[in-house]
Design a protein around this motif. Structure first.
Motif, PDB file in Angstrom:
ATOM      1  N   ALA A  46       0.844  -1.205   0.000  1.00 47.08           N
ATOM      2  CA  ALA A  46       0.000   0.000   0.000  1.00 47.08           C
ATOM      3  C   ALA A  46       0.875   1.250   0.000  1.00 47.08           C
ATOM      4  O   ALA A  46       1.643   1.484   0.934  1.00 47.08           O
ATOM      5  N   HIS A  47       0.768   2.023  -1.068  1.00 46.07           N
ATOM      6  CA  HIS A  47       1.597   3.221  -1.199  1.00 46.07           C
ATOM      7  C   HIS A  47       0.816   4.530  -0.946  1.00 46.07           C
ATOM      8  O   HIS A  47       1.422   5.554  -0.629  1.00 46.07           O
ATOM      9  N   TYR A  48      -0.497   4.497  -1.129  1.00 48.81           N
ATOM     10  CA  TYR A  48      -1.270   5.748  -1.146  1.00 48.81           C
ATOM     11  C   TYR A  48      -2.288   5.872  -0.006  1.00 48.81           C
ATOM     12  O   TYR A  48      -3.149   6.746  -0.022  1.00 48.81           O
ATOM     13  N   VAL A  49      -2.186   4.993   0.977  1.00 49.08           N
ATOM     14  CA  VAL A  49      -3.130   5.021   2.094  1.00 49.08           C
ATOM     15  C   VAL A  49      -3.109   6.371   2.816  1.00 49.08           C
ATOM     16  O   VAL A  49      -4.145   6.880   3.267  1.00 49.08           O
ATOM     17  N   ALA A  50      -1.931   6.975   2.913  1.00 49.95           N
ATOM     18  CA  ALA A  50      -1.811   8.232   3.655  1.00 49.95           C
ATOM     19  C   ALA A  50      -2.669   9.345   3.057  1.00 49.95           C
ATOM     20  O   ALA A  50      -3.077  10.270   3.774  1.00 49.95           O
ATOM     21  N   GLY A  79      -8.160   2.032   5.080  1.00 52.25           N
ATOM     22  CA  GLY A  79      -6.708   1.994   5.209  1.00 52.25           C
ATOM     23  C   GLY A  79      -6.240   0.737   5.907  1.00 52.25           C
ATOM     24  O   GLY A  79      -5.229   0.107   5.499  1.00 52.25           O
ATOM     25  N   ALA A  80      -6.967   0.336   6.961  1.00 61.71           N
ATOM     26  CA  ALA A  80      -6.596  -0.896   7.667  1.00 61.71           C
ATOM     27  C   ALA A  80      -6.750  -2.105   6.756  1.00 61.71           C
ATOM     28  O   ALA A  80      -5.944  -3.057   6.813  1.00 61.71           O
ATOM     29  N   GLY A  81      -7.786  -2.089   5.896  1.00 62.78           N
ATOM     30  CA  GLY A  81      -7.967  -3.205   4.974  1.00 62.78           C
ATOM     31  C   GLY A  81      -6.812  -3.326   4.002  1.00 62.78           C
ATOM     32  O   GLY A  81      -6.321  -4.451   3.749  1.00 62.78           O
ATOM     33  N   PHE A  82      -6.350  -2.222   3.466  1.00 61.48           N
ATOM     34  CA  PHE A  82      -5.195  -2.271   2.568  1.00 61.48           C
ATOM     35  C   PHE A  82      -3.945  -2.714   3.322  1.00 61.48           C
ATOM     36  O   PHE A  82      -3.090  -3.442   2.777  1.00 61.48           O
ATOM     37  N   ALA A  83      -3.810  -2.276   4.570  1.00 59.62           N
ATOM     38  CA  ALA A  83      -2.630  -2.660   5.346  1.00 59.62           C
ATOM     39  C   ALA A  83      -2.615  -4.159   5.634  1.00 59.62           C
ATOM     40  O   ALA A  83      -1.568  -4.825   5.528  1.00 59.62           O
ATOM     41  N   LEU A  84      -3.780  -4.724   6.003  1.00 54.30           N
ATOM     42  CA  LEU A  84      -3.852  -6.155   6.310  1.00 54.30           C
ATOM     43  C   LEU A  84      -3.689  -7.015   5.066  1.00 54.30           C
ATOM     44  O   LEU A  84      -3.324  -8.199   5.159  1.00 54.30           O
ATOM     45  N   SER A  90       4.096  -3.205   6.777  1.00 52.93           N
ATOM     46  CA  SER A  90       5.267  -2.377   7.054  1.00 52.93           C
ATOM     47  C   SER A  90       4.942  -1.359   8.136  1.00 52.93           C
ATOM     48  O   SER A  90       3.772  -1.043   8.407  1.00 52.93           O
ATOM     49  N   LEU A  91       5.992  -0.843   8.773  1.00 54.03           N
ATOM     50  CA  LEU A  91       5.821   0.160   9.813  1.00 54.03           C
ATOM     51  C   LEU A  91       5.204   1.439   9.228  1.00 54.03           C
ATOM     52  O   LEU A  91       4.360   2.088   9.861  1.00 54.03           O
ATOM     53  N   VAL A  92       5.600   1.793   8.001  1.00 57.81           N
ATOM     54  CA  VAL A  92       5.076   3.005   7.364  1.00 57.81           C
ATOM     55  C   VAL A  92       3.570   2.904   7.159  1.00 57.81           C
ATOM     56  O   VAL A  92       2.811   3.843   7.430  1.00 57.81           O
ATOM     57  N   THR A  93       3.105   1.742   6.700  1.00 60.05           N
ATOM     58  CA  THR A  93       1.667   1.559   6.478  1.00 60.05           C
ATOM     59  C   THR A  93       0.901   1.643   7.787  1.00 60.05           C
ATOM     60  O   THR A  93      -0.172   2.265   7.866  1.00 60.05           O
ATOM     61  N   ALA A  94       1.450   1.037   8.839  1.00 57.85           N
ATOM     62  CA  ALA A  94       0.782   1.088  10.141  1.00 57.85           C
ATOM     63  C   ALA A  94       0.697   2.521  10.660  1.00 57.85           C
ATOM     64  O   ALA A  94      -0.331   2.941  11.210  1.00 57.85           O
ATOM     65  N   VAL A  95       1.775   3.280  10.477  1.00 56.54           N
ATOM     66  CA  VAL A  95       1.766   4.680  10.914  1.00 56.54           C
ATOM     67  C   VAL A  95       0.755   5.485  10.106  1.00 56.54           C
ATOM     68  O   VAL A  95       0.052   6.348  10.646  1.00 56.54           O
ATOM     69  N   ASN A  96       0.658   5.185   8.818  1.00 54.32           N
ATOM     70  CA  ASN A  96      -0.315   5.897   7.981  1.00 54.32           C
ATOM     71  C   ASN A  96      -1.753   5.654   8.445  1.00 54.32           C
ATOM     72  O   ASN A  96      -2.569   6.575   8.502  1.00 54.32           O
ATOM     73  N   VAL A  97      -2.078   4.418   8.786  1.00 57.54           N
ATOM     74  CA  VAL A  97      -3.424   4.102   9.261  1.00 57.54           C
ATOM     75  C   VAL A  97      -3.691   4.797  10.597  1.00 57.54           C
ATOM     76  O   VAL A  97      -4.775   5.365  10.821  1.00 57.54           O
TER      77      VAL A  97
END
Length: 375
Positions: A46-50, A79-84, A90-97
């Motif tokens: 996931a690149h664009y969740v933020a 966002g959580a769905g894309f992260a899971l 990744s840590l970046v995705t978790a921080v974005n969510v």
């Protein structure tokens, strides 16, 4: 009044969404749909969740805080769905969510503050409407032998009342009317307008001579203003078909008679109230069907591209038809169209029509001669 229209985007009840909330919700959902489509097309990770953090802030600009929380919760879930969906989050995705959730709380707080301010402004608008009705009471449709209508046109969308004033009353000395314009704007102008109207509503019943009414009003103004403040005013009396006008630095009323428009200029100029005016009455004999337009200088100053609104040229076509209320409605429509909705000053308008005298002929003595007639 304007307040009923303006409060709709800021309603905070649990009923149907207001237009503002619907617009904010629609824009936020469009952002979420766009980001989700880009994310799906890009594939993992996931690149664009933020970018979804924009959705609750966009909703906060228009919608209620409840709508903002709903949008933020939806953005967080997406966002959580894309992260899971990532093989290894990744840590970046978790921080974005987590950032989306935090932004939702901030956006809801901003929406709550904005909504509270909007509700206070709406309440002030309601109070202004009540104040206008207290200061400028509705006129007509019939005052004595006259058909009368009044209209107040505000130059700003945020205010419904200013320093322009009018009144019409059936007194023992005939139907008496006043129209005036307080120098300046804001609360001080409203205060002085209320003082003038309060004084006029008293002395118009007590003084047989319009010149005495002017003297009393001048004293009331002088007691309540500074050295450079004043009130222009025109006072009109109809008694038994005789029209008497005294003018204190105010635009001359317009007499509409059989297709003609006649400015009723005073015999001699006089300064405004507050400067000790010495007035000379102008007397006219009315004919059934005559109409008289009283107005403040905002009408004379209305212009577009440097060209002033042609009041005298268009007065008969606009004001000579239907009821007096219809005439004022036509004048306002033409005026607003002429200036493209942008007025530089408030305008007060009063239109009266003489339908014929129902009084005894002996009552046709103008007020400024009453004292002489009784002596």
């Amino acid at each position: 009044m304007l307040s009923d229209v303006r409060t709709q985007p800021f309603q905070s009840g649990r009923g149907p969404l207001s237009p503002g909330s619907r617009a904010g919700l629609g824009a936020a959902l469009a952002v979420l749909a766009l980001v989700s489509a880009v994310e799906l097309a890009d594939g993992r990770p996931a690149h664009y969740v933020a970018l979804m953090v924009a959705a609750p802030f966009l909703a906060a600009a228009l919608a209620s805080w409840r709508v903002v929380l709903g949008v933020g919760a939806l953005a967080t879930l997406i966002g959580a769905g894309f992260a899971l969906a990532e093989r290894t989050m990744s840590l970046v995705t978790a921080v974005n969510v987590a950032g989306i959730a935090l932004a939702t709380g901030i956006a809801a707080a901003v929406a709550s503050v904005r909504q509270g301010q909007a509700e206070r402004i709406a309440e002030l608008s309601k109070l202004a409407a009540v104040a206008q009705q207290a200061v400028l009471r509705p006129l007509g449709p019939q005052v004595g032998t006259l058909s009368v209508a009044g209209r107040y046109i505000s130059s700003t969308a945020t205010a419904e009342i200013g320093g322009d004033l009018y009144e019409a009353m059936d007194t023992p000395y005939g139907v008496r009317m006043i129209i005036g314009d307080v120098r300046g704007k804001g609360l001080d102008a409203v205060r002085l307008a209320s003082i003038v109207l309060g004084s006029y509503r008293h002395v118009a019943y007590e003084r047989a001579d319009l010149r005495a009414v002017v003297t009393d009003l001048d004293r009331a103004v002088a007691r309540n203003v500074g050295d450079e403040d004043f009130v222009t005013a025109a006072l009109v009396e109809e008694r038994g078909g005789t029209l008497t006008i005294v003018n204190c630095g105010h635009p001359a009323p317009l007499l509409l008679r059989r297709g003609q428009v006649i400015p009723l200029e005073p015999p001699a100029p006089a300064p405004p109230l507050g400067f000790m005016p010495v007035v000379r009455p102008r007397v006219e004999r009315l004919e059934p069907g005559d109409r008289l337009l009283l107005f403040t200088d905002g009408l004379g100053e209305a212009r577009r591209d440097g060209e002033f609104f042609p009041t005298a040229d268009r007065a008969w076509r606009l004001l000579g038809h239907g009821t007096v209320g219809d005439g004022l409605a036509s004048l306002e429509t033409a005026l607003v169209e002429w200036v493209h909705g942008r007025l530089d000053d408030d305008i007060a308008l009063v239109l009266m029509e003489y339908t014929g005298s129902r009084r005894a002929p002996s009552a046709a003595v103008p007020s400024w001669e009453v004292g002489a007639a009784e002596s």
